[in-house]
Write an enzyme that holds these catalytic residues in place. Structure first.
Site, mmCIF file in Angstrom:
data_model
loop_
_atom_site.group_PDB
_atom_site.id
_atom_site.type_symbol
_atom_site.label_atom_id
_atom_site.label_comp_id
_atom_site.label_asym_id
_atom_site.label_seq_id
_atom_site.Cartn_x
_atom_site.Cartn_y
_atom_site.Cartn_z
ATOM 1 N N GLU A 108 8.691 -4.089 10.810
ATOM 2 C CA GLU A 108 9.123 -2.783 10.276
ATOM 3 C C GLU A 108 9.564 -1.849 11.407
ATOM 4 O O GLU A 108 8.824 -1.640 12.386
ATOM 5 C CB GLU A 108 7.972 -2.136 9.483
ATOM 6 C CG GLU A 108 8.345 -0.761 8.936
ATOM 7 C CD GLU A 108 7.388 -0.230 7.864
ATOM 8 O OE1 GLU A 108 6.466 -0.951 7.462
ATOM 9 O OE2 GLU A 108 7.596 0.919 7.435
ATOM 10 N N LYS A 125 -1.226 -9.505 2.594
ATOM 11 C CA LYS A 125 -0.586 -9.018 3.821
ATOM 12 C C LYS A 125 -1.548 -8.068 4.513
ATOM 13 O O LYS A 125 -2.293 -7.346 3.847
ATOM 14 C CB LYS A 125 0.721 -8.278 3.498
ATOM 15 C CG LYS A 125 1.374 -7.660 4.723
ATOM 16 C CD LYS A 125 2.758 -7.112 4.432
ATOM 17 C CE LYS A 125 2.782 -5.688 3.934
ATOM 18 N NZ LYS A 125 2.159 -4.699 4.823
ATOM 19 N N ASP A 176 0.835 -1.207 0.000
ATOM 20 C CA ASP A 176 0.000 0.000 0.000
ATOM 21 C C ASP A 176 0.872 1.260 0.000
ATOM 22 O O ASP A 176 0.367 2.374 -0.124
ATOM 23 C CB ASP A 176 -1.013 -0.006 1.150
ATOM 24 C CG ASP A 176 -0.362 0.033 2.521
ATOM 25 O OD1 ASP A 176 0.881 -0.047 2.605
ATOM 26 O OD2 ASP A 176 -1.114 0.141 3.524
HETATM 27 O O1 KIV Z 1 3.464 -1.166 1.701
HETATM 28 C C1 KIV Z 1 4.641 -1.557 1.780
HETATM 29 O O2 KIV Z 1 5.483 -1.286 0.913
HETATM 30 C C2 KIV Z 1 5.010 -2.331 2.935
HETATM 31 C C3 KIV Z 1 6.450 -2.690 3.090
HETATM 32 C C4 KIV Z 1 7.194 -1.518 3.591
HETATM 33 C C5 KIV Z 1 6.655 -3.890 3.939
HETATM 34 O O3 KIV Z 1 4.196 -2.662 3.742
#
Ligand code: KIV
Length: 283
Positions: free
Chosen positions: A196, A127, A58
């Site tokens: 993160e 995710k 996202d």
């Molecule tokens: O949205 C994204 O790019 C992420 C990564 C930083 C893991 O969640």
């Protein structure tokens, strides 16, 4: 990966797709790699480079659409980009990132939207962010046959609660909560877990506590794998560069140089030359 005489990387011939069981089996045997991609062309090159997982993050809200944070991106926008990436990625496992408010409202909403990433986006997994608060969603999505990657630490969709993009788990109580959340997410069925912006020692504790691979971003070298935003890695996004980013190139600068040369050549009448021009048929 095949290479031609000029040293250029060629499309891999029918390499088998990276699978969720393959990712889980890698823990403790080899380091995993994940990168974001948001469009067909980038997915093709990232896939050819041999990364294990491509995340349609996202973060596209910021690096592709120019928003301040990740909150405004919609399901329809995420699906649009996921479809493009899925068309480009032949080998890597494609993971669709569930956007803000696509899974928080109810378990039913979460399962339905997760399903759309596989059915309409042609991703192989999803995710989502959060710990204890999303366990029911994780269980139900996994129960529906959809692999789930968790995401703990700095969870950008909770930016309002966290008060900014800040390192998480800095005191013992917060660190213990992260470990507990990680164990609970693994028990709920997550196949891997993004960590993160957490201190390296905390990421190591989590990595040792869970049977699933941890994928770090600003979480140190003890994680089972690493992820970066591709625009950060190649130097295309320069609004800010987080400390944990390593820029392997400066494509923004190279794009600027190429476009400037093009403009100058057009203005000087150098481009197009005869080799770029169609002649008329001889009579
Ligand atoms: O949205 C994204 O790019 C992420 C990564 C930083 C893991 O969640």
């Amino acid at each position: 990966m095949a290479t031609n005489k000029a040293g250029q990387t060629q499309p891999a011939k029918a390499e088998p797709r990276v699978t969720v069981p393959g990712i889980m089996a890698a823990k403790g045997t080899r380091k995993l790699t994940m990168l974001t991609a948001y469009d067909y062309c980038t997915a093709v090159w990232v896939d050819r480079a041999g990364v294990d997982m491509i995340l349609v993050g996202d973060s596209l809200a910021m690096v592709m659409l120019g928003h301040e944070d990740t909150l405004s991106v919609t399901m329809e926008e995420m699906l649009h980009h996921t479809r493009a990436v899925a068309r480009g990625a032949q080998r890597a496992l494609v993971i669709g990132d569930m956007p803000f408010m696509s899974y928080q409202v109810s378990v039913a909403q979460a399962v339905e939207n997760a399903g759309r990433f596989l059915k309409e986006g042609r991703a192989q997994a999803i995710k989502l962010e959060g710990g204890a608060a999303v366990l029911k969603q994780v269980e139900a999505i996994v129960g529906a046959g959809i692999p789930v990657q968790g995401h703990l630490g700095l969870t950008p969709q909770s930016i309002a609660m966290l008060g900014g993009f800040k390192v998480q788990g800095k005191d013992e109580e917060a660190a213990r909560k992260l470990v507990d959340d990680a164990v609970a997410l693994a028990q709920a069925g997550c196949f891997s877990l993004v960590l993160e912006a957490v201190p390296a020692a905390v990421a190591q504790r989590i990595t040792e506590a869970v049977p699933i691979p941890t994928i770090g971003i600003g979480a140190g070298a003890a994680c089972d794998g690493q992820v970066l935003v591709v625009h950060d890695l190649v130097g295309l996004f320069d609004r800010f560069v987080p400390r944990f980013v390593k820029q392997y190139d400066h494509l923004g600068q190279r794009l600027l140089d190429a476009v400037r040369r093009y403009r100058e050549e057009v203005e000087a009448g150098v481009f197009p030359g005869p080799e770029h021009t169609f002649g008329t048929p001889r009579g």
